[in-house]
Design a protein around this motif. Sequence first.
Motif, PDB file in Angstrom:
ATOM      1  N   LYS A  65       0.814  -1.205   0.000  1.00 42.07           N
ATOM      2  CA  LYS A  65       0.000   0.000   0.000  1.00 42.07           C
ATOM      3  C   LYS A  65       0.853   1.263   0.000  1.00 42.07           C
ATOM      4  CE  LYS A  65      -4.259  -1.764   2.105  1.00 42.07           C
ATOM      5  NZ  LYS A  65      -5.196  -1.639   3.249  1.00 42.07           N
ATOM      6  N   ALA A  66       2.058   1.165   0.562  1.00 50.72           N
ATOM      7  CA  ALA A  66       2.946   2.325   0.639  1.00 50.72           C
ATOM      8  C   ALA A  66       3.840   2.461  -0.586  1.00 50.72           C
ATOM      9  CB  ALA A  66       3.808   2.243   1.899  1.00 50.72           C
ATOM     10  N   ASP A  67       3.950   1.401  -1.374  1.00 52.93           N
ATOM     11  CA  ASP A  67       4.840   1.410  -2.533  1.00 52.93           C
ATOM     12  C   ASP A  67       4.195   2.195  -3.680  1.00 52.93           C
ATOM     13  OD1 ASP A  67       6.196   0.537  -5.026  1.00 52.93           O
ATOM     14  OD2 ASP A  67       7.210  -0.895  -3.723  1.00 52.93           O
ATOM     15  N   LYS A  68       4.918   3.183  -4.202  1.00 53.19           N
ATOM     16  CA  LYS A  68       4.351   4.053  -5.242  1.00 53.19           C
ATOM     17  C   LYS A  68       4.017   3.298  -6.525  1.00 53.19           C
ATOM     18  CE  LYS A  68       8.867   5.479  -7.069  1.00 53.19           C
ATOM     19  NZ  LYS A  68       9.761   6.630  -7.343  1.00 53.19           N
ATOM     20  N   ASN A  69       4.611   2.135  -6.710  1.00 50.66           N
ATOM     21  CA  ASN A  69       4.331   1.341  -7.905  1.00 50.66           C
ATOM     22  C   ASN A  69       3.052   0.512  -7.770  1.00 50.66           C
ATOM     23  OD1 ASN A  69       6.721   2.132  -9.342  1.00 50.66           O
ATOM     24  ND2 ASN A  69       7.886   0.784  -7.983  1.00 50.66           N
ATOM     25  N   TYR A  70       2.515   0.440  -6.567  1.00 46.53           N
ATOM     26  CA  TYR A  70       1.324  -0.379  -6.333  1.00 46.53           C
ATOM     27  C   TYR A  70       0.166   0.398  -5.709  1.00 46.53           C
ATOM     28  CZ  TYR A  70       4.419  -4.311  -7.263  1.00 46.53           C
ATOM     29  OH  TYR A  70       5.299  -5.188  -7.869  1.00 46.53           O
ATOM     30  N   ASN A  71       0.451   1.536  -5.062  1.00 42.65           N
ATOM     31  CA  ASN A  71      -0.608   2.180  -4.278  1.00 42.65           C
ATOM     32  C   ASN A  71      -1.669   2.890  -5.108  1.00 42.65           C
ATOM     33  OD1 ASN A  71       0.695   4.537  -5.053  1.00 42.65           O
ATOM     34  ND2 ASN A  71       1.561   4.962  -3.030  1.00 42.65           N
ATOM     35  N   LEU A  72      -1.511   2.910  -6.434  1.00 41.44           N
ATOM     36  CA  LEU A  72      -2.584   3.440  -7.275  1.00 41.44           C
ATOM     37  C   LEU A  72      -3.716   2.426  -7.447  1.00 41.44           C
ATOM     38  CD1 LEU A  72      -0.570   5.305 -10.068  1.00 41.44           C
ATOM     39  CD2 LEU A  72      -1.891   6.326  -8.210  1.00 41.44           C
ATOM     40  N   ILE A  73      -3.430   1.166  -7.128  1.00 40.88           N
ATOM     41  CA  ILE A  73      -4.472   0.142  -7.183  1.00 40.88           C
ATOM     42  C   ILE A  73      -5.409   0.346  -5.994  1.00 40.88           C
ATOM     43  CG2 ILE A  73      -4.945  -2.336  -7.149  1.00 40.88           C
ATOM     44  CD1 ILE A  73      -2.194  -2.777  -8.385  1.00 40.88           C
ATOM     45  N   GLU A  74      -6.691   0.532  -6.275  1.00 41.82           N
ATOM     46  CA  GLU A  74      -7.639   0.902  -5.228  1.00 41.82           C
ATOM     47  C   GLU A  74      -7.896  -0.219  -4.228  1.00 41.82           C
ATOM     48  OE1 GLU A  74     -11.166   2.324  -7.117  1.00 41.82           O
ATOM     49  OE2 GLU A  74     -10.134   3.956  -8.175  1.00 41.82           O
ATOM     50  N   LYS A  75      -7.863  -1.466  -4.698  1.00 38.03           N
ATOM     51  CA  LYS A  75      -8.189  -2.589  -3.810  1.00 38.03           C
ATOM     52  C   LYS A  75      -6.974  -3.495  -3.639  1.00 38.03           C
ATOM     53  CE  LYS A  75     -11.679  -3.345  -6.537  1.00 38.03           C
ATOM     54  NZ  LYS A  75     -12.846  -3.941  -7.235  1.00 38.03           N
ATOM     55  N   ILE A  76      -6.317  -3.368  -2.500  1.00 41.36           N
ATOM     56  CA  ILE A  76      -5.199  -4.245  -2.138  1.00 41.36           C
ATOM     57  C   ILE A  76      -5.601  -4.966  -0.865  1.00 41.36           C
ATOM     58  CG2 ILE A  76      -2.741  -4.418  -1.598  1.00 41.36           C
ATOM     59  CD1 ILE A  76      -2.268  -1.800  -3.016  1.00 41.36           C
ATOM     60  N   VAL A  77      -5.667  -6.281  -0.928  1.00 41.20           N
ATOM     61  CA  VAL A  77      -6.169  -7.053   0.203  1.00 41.20           C
ATOM     62  C   VAL A  77      -5.180  -8.148   0.576  1.00 41.20           C
ATOM     63  CG1 VAL A  77      -8.560  -6.595  -0.447  1.00 41.20           C
ATOM     64  CG2 VAL A  77      -7.444  -8.673  -1.245  1.00 41.20           C
ATOM     65  N   CYS A  78      -5.452  -8.743   1.726  1.00 43.69           N
ATOM     66  CA  CYS A  78      -4.576  -9.767   2.302  1.00 43.69           C
ATOM     67  C   CYS A  78      -4.943 -11.152   1.765  1.00 43.69           C
ATOM     68  CB  CYS A  78      -4.742  -9.705   3.816  1.00 43.69           C
ATOM     69  SG  CYS A  78      -3.854 -10.951   4.723  1.00 43.69           S
ATOM     70  N   ILE A  79      -3.935 -11.926   1.364  1.00 43.36           N
ATOM     71  CA  ILE A  79      -4.157 -13.322   0.961  1.00 43.36           C
ATOM     72  C   ILE A  79      -4.441 -14.149   2.205  1.00 43.36           C
ATOM     73  CG2 ILE A  79      -3.085 -15.406   0.003  1.00 43.36           C
ATOM     74  CD1 ILE A  79      -1.436 -13.601  -1.803  1.00 43.36           C
ATOM     75  N   GLU A  80      -5.504 -14.924   2.145  1.00 44.67           N
ATOM     76  CA  GLU A  80      -5.816 -15.804   3.267  1.00 44.67           C
ATOM     77  C   GLU A  80      -4.892 -17.004   3.231  1.00 44.67           C
ATOM     78  OE1 GLU A  80      -9.871 -16.877   3.363  1.00 44.67           O
ATOM     79  OE2 GLU A  80     -10.607 -14.821   3.614  1.00 44.67           O
ATOM     80  N   ASN A  81      -4.088 -17.157   4.262  1.00 42.56           N
ATOM     81  CA  ASN A  81      -3.183 -18.306   4.341  1.00 42.56           C
ATOM     82  C   ASN A  81      -3.969 -19.588   4.516  1.00 42.56           C
ATOM     83  OD1 ASN A  81      -0.810 -16.805   4.173  1.00 42.56           O
ATOM     84  ND2 ASN A  81      -0.841 -16.374   6.361  1.00 42.56           N
ATOM     85  N   THR A  82      -3.416 -20.685   3.993  1.00 41.09           N
ATOM     86  CA  THR A  82      -4.025 -21.994   4.202  1.00 41.09           C
ATOM     87  C   THR A  82      -3.011 -22.913   4.844  1.00 41.09           C
ATOM     88  OG1 THR A  82      -3.334 -23.002   2.113  1.00 41.09           O
ATOM     89  CG2 THR A  82      -5.339 -21.662   2.071  1.00 41.09           C
ATOM     90  N   ALA A  83      -3.498 -23.996   5.372  1.00 42.13           N
ATOM     91  CA  ALA A  83      -2.629 -24.933   6.082  1.00 42.13           C
ATOM     92  C   ALA A  83      -1.665 -25.642   5.158  1.00 42.13           C
ATOM     93  CB  ALA A  83      -3.481 -25.963   6.828  1.00 42.13           C
ATOM     94  N   VAL A  84      -1.804 -25.470   3.857  1.00 43.71           N
ATOM     95  CA  VAL A  84      -0.944 -26.195   2.931  1.00 43.71           C
ATOM     96  C   VAL A  84      -0.034 -25.265   2.143  1.00 43.71           C
ATOM     97  CG1 VAL A  84      -2.492 -28.153   2.642  1.00 43.71           C
ATOM     98  CG2 VAL A  84      -2.781 -26.145   1.187  1.00 43.71           C
ATOM     99  N   ASP A  85       0.008 -23.967   2.506  1.00 43.69           N
ATOM    100  CA  ASP A  85       0.836 -23.026   1.770  1.00 43.69           C
ATOM    101  C   ASP A  85       2.301 -23.433   1.736  1.00 43.69           C
ATOM    102  OD1 ASP A  85      -1.166 -21.417   0.951  1.00 43.69           O
ATOM    103  OD2 ASP A  85      -0.934 -19.928   2.527  1.00 43.69           O
ATOM    104  N   ASN A  86       2.777 -24.038   2.833  1.00 43.73           N
ATOM    105  CA  ASN A  86       4.176 -24.440   2.907  1.00 43.73           C
ATOM    106  C   ASN A  86       4.312 -25.962   2.935  1.00 43.73           C
ATOM    107  OD1 ASN A  86       5.280 -21.769   3.059  1.00 43.73           O
ATOM    108  ND2 ASN A  86       4.469 -21.648   5.140  1.00 43.73           N
ATOM    109  N   ILE A  87       3.513 -26.626   2.142  1.00 41.14           N
ATOM    110  CA  ILE A  87       3.494 -28.082   2.129  1.00 41.14           C
ATOM    111  C   ILE A  87       4.866 -28.655   1.777  1.00 41.14           C
ATOM    112  CG2 ILE A  87       2.787 -28.216  -0.291  1.00 41.14           C
ATOM    113  CD1 ILE A  87       1.012 -30.587   0.499  1.00 41.14           C
ATOM    114  N   HIS A  88       5.250 -29.712   2.487  1.00 38.79           N
ATOM    115  CA  HIS A  88       6.526 -30.375   2.218  1.00 38.79           C
ATOM    116  C   HIS A  88       6.337 -31.341   1.051  1.00 38.79           C
ATOM    117  CE1 HIS A  88      10.393 -32.199   2.761  1.00 38.79           C
ATOM    118  NE2 HIS A  88       9.863 -33.374   3.024  1.00 38.79           N
ATOM    119  N   MET A  89       7.203 -31.211   0.046  1.00 39.62           N
ATOM    120  CA  MET A  89       7.010 -31.970  -1.178  1.00 39.62           C
ATOM    121  C   MET A  89       7.560 -33.390  -1.089  1.00 39.62           C
ATOM    122  SD  MET A  89       5.414 -29.690  -2.714  1.00 39.62           S
ATOM    123  CE  MET A  89       5.217 -30.459  -4.310  1.00 39.62           C
TER     124      MET A  89
END
Length: 226
Positions: free
Chosen positions: A172-196
């Motif tokens: 939101k503070a980065d001048k290259n991105y803050n012109l985008i009106e909707k910046i939201v948080c990615i919902e983490n899931t229990a498998v985001d860091n799954i061991h392969m």
Amino acid sequence: MKKIIISIYALLCATFVMAYDFSVNGIFYNILEDNAVEVTYNDEKMMEFGDCYSGDVIIPATVTYNGTTYNVTTIGNMAFFDANSLQSISLPDGITTIGNDAICDCPLLTSITFPATVTSLGTSVGDGCSKLFDIYIYATVPPATPRSGSFSIRTWSYVTLHVPCESLEAYKADKNYNLIEKIVCIENTAVDNIHMGEKNAQKLFQNGQLVIQCDDKSYNALGGRK
């Protein structure tokens, strides 16, 4: 006069030398340094870029050609430009660079997801993609962009940018991105860091979802909040 015509013809032929070094499973590549490759387009039909890719395209983390295994690190300039039938792109961990006009003018594309390893975005990301409403960036540090920016006016108003929760304020503070009106948080899931494990598997990101590809099969990884 004949020599001039021949010279012009030779120059034109040289101009349209194939833009790719090899292809595997319908994906076109250029060889870079340090056993790395970039995804590019098939220019055998000159400017008919849209004929190169269609449907759901899965980019592998590595590709083997003539006995050499390469790391796929870059989506090259104009790789998916004007891909009229492209519906989704799955990018693996290991992709660091998105070239200029690499993903634009794709009218059927509804979302774009960049893995955590991306460090730079080129120009015109999602430009001309009339059905695009979501861009996911898993990088905790906002990727570098050109001085002119990576996003169009349409993106500023109509596209939701999804970023890691811990980096929400940084985007939101980065001048290259803050012109985008909707910046939201990615919902983490229990498998985001799954061991392969030791299987021949890789993590991909498609339409904002984590996908596990093992051999020739793909699995959607769904989970609740941590």
